[in-house]
Design an enzyme around this catalytic site. Structure first.
Site, PDB file in Angstrom:
ATOM      1  N   ASN A   1       4.563  -7.576   6.578  1.00 20.17           N
ATOM      2  CA  ASN A   1       5.443  -6.959   7.586  1.00 20.17           C
ATOM      3  C   ASN A   1       4.794  -5.801   8.336  1.00 20.17           C
ATOM      4  OD1 ASN A   1       5.431  -5.487   5.136  1.00 20.17           O
ATOM      5  ND2 ASN A   1       7.291  -4.406   5.719  1.00 20.17           N
ATOM      6  N   GLU A   2       3.452  -5.740   8.321  1.00 20.97           N
ATOM      7  CA  GLU A   2       2.753  -4.580   8.879  1.00 20.97           C
ATOM      8  C   GLU A   2       3.206  -4.211  10.286  1.00 20.97           C
ATOM      9  OE1 GLU A   2       1.436  -6.657   6.838  1.00 20.97           O
ATOM     10  OE2 GLU A   2       0.137  -5.564   5.452  1.00 20.97           O
TER      11      GLU A   2
ATOM     12  N   LEU B   1       0.839  -1.194   0.000  1.00 22.52           N
ATOM     13  CA  LEU B   1       0.000   0.000   0.000  1.00 22.52           C
ATOM     14  C   LEU B   1       0.873   1.242   0.000  1.00 22.52           C
ATOM     15  CD1 LEU B   1      -2.840  -0.952   2.499  1.00 22.52           C
ATOM     16  CD2 LEU B   1      -2.508  -1.622   0.120  1.00 22.52           C
TER      17      LEU B   1
END
Ligand SMILES: CCCCCCCCCCCCC/C=C/C(=O)SCCNC(=O)CCNC(=O)[C@H](O)C(C)(C)COP(=O)(O)OP(=O)(O)OC[C@H]1O[C@@H](n2cnc3c(N)ncnc32)[C@H](O)[C@@H]1OP(=O)(O)O
Length: 365
Positions: A240-241, A171
């Protein structure tokens, strides 16, 4: 379940989704009128290039949005439109998603510049036609009429932009940083739509992962039916947020669990792990590694195996496997948007995002 299968057979899998998501702003409702079945599916739009091979029924969708194919609202909207268009095209049975490593963008521009800028423009572009003229202009005070020498350039310029070695950087962080709640909500709806369309696609879908694929890029990859990744030590993939101080929502988590199982997903999500290609293969996050220059050709070969299975049988089976996960988001869509907006606009989360952005920039310096 019988109903589901009947509907799947009648409308196709994504048809069922469309029935359910008819009120979506980014869904069929607003997109469909733009495309007719007669339209050709070879399109080049600024951020995405689609080539459909009518002899094989396989489309290749190339992401070409420098520098890192980040998923902005514009990108996602374009992605969804392309997917919808292919979905409606009966001749398209398979979709390969990949990134162009380099692209040349042909750009036609008409510009009006003052004489002083003329030299600069000439060095950037080879103008096809340059017309000099005098332009009368009202000054900023509105009282004096001044005359400026201007140069009207109609230029065709070739701008070469290089994408770094990424499939997609996920994103677009700039869509989540310093934006109004309304804008964040619109963005999140587009993220949901991208996933709904991809995870529920009737087409056989293969991600040809020719670069790093963190977070949303990983979501896009695991939204496909099969993943082929370049065996390059520089590339990584994963959700990997948590490393950014944010939380992958339940449908990211569900898609990962469906792909790698509960325990691997738990470790992966809580630690925000980015896996090297061999490690991703080990946990089943990707299905196959190949040398970088063979990613696309392997995807094409693999696709022919998927398309050897009768469409209706494959589609109904896919629906059985994925419908529950999709329905969970469909029935919680608005709440999920509200959660996202209130989470992402918190001061503490905005601070985390700013620090992460600074870290990305400082890595370069
Ligand atoms: C009670 C709680 C309930 C829970 C409720 C949940 C609600 C939901 C919460 C929110 C969920 C959000 C989910 C988010 C998903 C995401 O996808 S977030 C994005 C994550 N992406 C990343 O971490 C990737 C970051 N980028 C990189 O690691 C590297 O850029 C790369 C992809 C590996 C490429 O490296 P390299 O080739 O070296 O390029 P760079 O120099 O690093 O980058 C070039 C320029 O691009 C900019 N950039 C990179 N990534 C992004 C991005 N994702 N978005 C925007 N911009 C990006 C980078 O800053 C560079 O910019 P310049 O310096 O200006 O050139």
């Amino acid at each position: 379940m019988a109903n589901v299968l009947r509907n799947s057979a009648k409308f196709g899998f994504s048809g069922v989704l469309s029935q359910l998501s008819i009120h979506s702003r980014h869904g069929r409702e607003c997109v469909s009128p733009c495309f007719s079945l007669q339209q050709r599916n070879n399109s080049t739009s600024p951020k995405i290039k689609v080539d459909l091979d009518n002899s094989t029924g396989v489309a290749v969708l190339r992401m070409q949005s420098p520098p890192v194919n980040s998923l902005s609202l514009d990108f996602l909207t374009e992605f969804c439109i392309n997917l919808e268009k292919l979905e409606m095209d009966k001749s398209c049975r398979g979709l390969i998603i990949t990134s162009v490593s380099t692209h040349t963008h042909t750009h036609t521009d008409t510009d009006t510049v003052t004489q002083s800028h003329k030299t600069m423009i000439h060095t950037i572009t080879p103008p096809v036609c340059v017309v000099s003229q005098t332009l009368s202009k009202v000054s900023s005070t509105g009282l004096d009429i001044i005359t400026l020498p201007v140069c009207v350039c109609v230029c065709v310029c070739l701008v070469s932009q290089t994408l770094s070695k990424v499939f997609s950087a996920g994103l677009d962080i700039m869509e989540m940083y310093g934006k109004s709640p309304e804008r964040c909500g619109e963005f999140w709806k587009a993220v949901q739509e991208m996933w709904l369309k991809l995870y529920g696609s009737n087409m056989a879908t293969i991600a040809a992962i020719n670069g790093s694929s963190p977070a949303g890029g990983c979501l896009m990859s695991i939204g496909c039916d099969y993943r082929i990744m370049a065996d390059n030590p520089r590339y990584s993939i994963g959700l990997n947020e948590t490393q950014l101080g944010i939380v992958a929502p339940f449908w990211f988590k569900d898609t990962l669990v469906n792909t790698v199982g509960n325990r691997a997903a738990e470790l992966s999500l809580e630690l925000g792990l980015l896996y090297s290609a061999p490690d991703a293969l080990k946990i089943g996050l990707v299905d196959q590694l190949v040398p970088e220059d063979q990613v696309l050709s392997t995807a094409q070969d693999t696709m022919s195996k998927w398309l050897a299975v009768p469409d209706h049988a494959r589609q109904i089976t896919k629906s059985m496997m994925r419908k529950q996960t999709i329905d969970k988001l469909l029935s919680n869509r608005e709440a999920d948007i509200t959660n996202f907006v209130s989470f992402i606009t918190k001061d503490s989360i905005q601070r985390s995002l700013r620090m992460y952005l600074e870290m990305l920039k400082s890595r370069k310096a």
